[in-house]
Design a protein around this motif. Structure first.
Motif, mmCIF file in Angstrom:
data_model
loop_
_atom_site.group_PDB
_atom_site.id
_atom_site.type_symbol
_atom_site.label_atom_id
_atom_site.label_comp_id
_atom_site.label_asym_id
_atom_site.label_seq_id
_atom_site.Cartn_x
_atom_site.Cartn_y
_atom_site.Cartn_z
ATOM 1 N N LEU A 115 0.832 -1.203 0.000
ATOM 2 C CA LEU A 115 0.000 0.000 0.000
ATOM 3 C C LEU A 115 0.870 1.259 0.000
ATOM 4 O O LEU A 115 0.565 2.233 -0.692
ATOM 5 N N ARG A 116 1.950 1.236 0.776
ATOM 6 C CA ARG A 116 2.883 2.376 0.767
ATOM 7 C C ARG A 116 3.467 2.574 -0.626
ATOM 8 O O ARG A 116 3.593 3.693 -1.120
ATOM 9 N N GLU B 178 8.907 -0.947 -4.349
ATOM 10 C CA GLU B 178 9.302 -1.811 -3.233
ATOM 11 C C GLU B 178 10.762 -2.257 -3.370
ATOM 12 O O GLU B 178 11.517 -2.243 -2.390
ATOM 13 N N ALA B 179 11.145 -2.675 -4.568
ATOM 14 C CA ALA B 179 12.526 -3.134 -4.778
ATOM 15 C C ALA B 179 13.504 -1.978 -4.651
ATOM 16 O O ALA B 179 14.601 -2.135 -4.092
ATOM 17 N N ASP B 180 13.126 -0.808 -5.152
ATOM 18 C CA ASP B 180 13.984 0.379 -5.041
ATOM 19 C C ASP B 180 14.236 0.721 -3.577
ATOM 20 O O ASP B 180 15.368 1.041 -3.190
ATOM 21 N N LEU B 181 13.203 0.640 -2.756
ATOM 22 C CA LEU B 181 13.353 0.912 -1.328
ATOM 23 C C LEU B 181 14.298 -0.095 -0.679
ATOM 24 O O LEU B 181 15.212 0.280 0.061
ATOM 25 N N ARG B 182 14.108 -1.380 -0.986
ATOM 26 C CA ARG B 182 14.965 -2.416 -0.401
ATOM 27 C C ARG B 182 16.413 -2.234 -0.818
ATOM 28 O O ARG B 182 17.329 -2.424 -0.014
ATOM 29 N N PHE B 183 16.634 -1.861 -2.064
ATOM 30 C CA PHE B 183 18.002 -1.685 -2.547
ATOM 31 C C PHE B 183 18.692 -0.541 -1.814
ATOM 32 O O PHE B 183 19.804 -0.707 -1.279
ATOM 33 N N HIS B 184 18.063 0.615 -1.791
ATOM 34 C CA HIS B 184 18.725 1.785 -1.213
ATOM 35 C C HIS B 184 18.885 1.667 0.299
ATOM 36 O O HIS B 184 19.927 2.079 0.843
#
Length: 223
Positions: A27-28, A140-146
């Protein structure tokens, strides 16, 4: 390629807290990507149908987002996405640049190459999500990566500050970028960044990070 809207959430099994957290993350991501629009009111059953899950974890997840200030409750109707001004978005991006660019540059000298290589599958996932137009998976993947990258600096408080800033950001131009076929180029910068870090090229890292963060209020800023 045309973006995919309202995808079902993958792999939502497991204990209830993990399920709720996974729903909240999706949702975020939908909110950050602009798929949930400011001022719009969304009901838990409506969102549940949209994401292919049951209403209870959606309602619980939205209450988490209320506590984070990302949405407000609307009695007897659901939840309204809070608006973020251009000034706020500019301020968030400025703070992120002050934190993320120098921290990532320092990693060129300090990060364990093995730990950096462990982030490559996530970077590739970002590229794959961009190619398929799956904006929620992309965010979601961008957040996990950074956040994974910043974790290598060893400062947990710094990571939490950036996590909060990223949650409050909005990338309203993602859909247009994906439709124009330009999102993949931004996605591939994650691989470029990893290669520069592994080569210990600090100035190259600075260049890529500066360009990459510039997209937040440049390429991605269009409403």
């Amino acid at each position: 390629m045309t973006p995919q809207h309202s995808p079902a959430l993958p792999s939502l099994g497991g204990r209830k807290p993990s399920y709720r957290e996974r729903v909240a993350d999706a949702l975020r991501a939908a909110l950050i990507a602009g798929e949930l629009r400011p001022g719009e009111v969304y009901s838990a059953p409506g969102l549940a149908a949209r994401f292919g899950v049951s209403a209870t974890p959606v309602r619980e997840a939205m209450l988490d987002l209320v506590r984070e200030g990302l949405v407000d409750t609307v009695p007897n109707k659901g939840f309204r996405v809070t608006a973020v001004s251009d000034k706020q978005l500019d301020e968030y991006t400025h703070i992120r640049s002050l934190i993320e660019i120098p921290t990532t540059v320092r990693l060129a000298a300090t990060a364990d190459p093995v730990a950096l290589e462990e982030l490559r599958p996530i970077a590739q996932e970002i590229v794959t999500s961009a190619a398929s137009g799956d904006l929620i998976a992309y965010v979601e993947a961008d957040l996990r990566f950074h956040l994974g990258l910043l974790t290598l600096a060893g400062n947990d408080h710094l990571v939490e500050v950036v996590r909060d800033l990223r949650r409050r950001s909005r990338l309203y131009g993602l859909t247009a970028l994906a439709e124009a076929g330009r999102l993949e180029a931004s996605a591939e910068e994650h691989l470029e960044l990893l290669d520069a870090l592994l080569a210990r090229e600090a100035e190259a890292v600075r260049t890529v990070m500066t360009r990459h963060l510039g997209h937040v209020r440049g390429l991605w800023a269009a409403p």
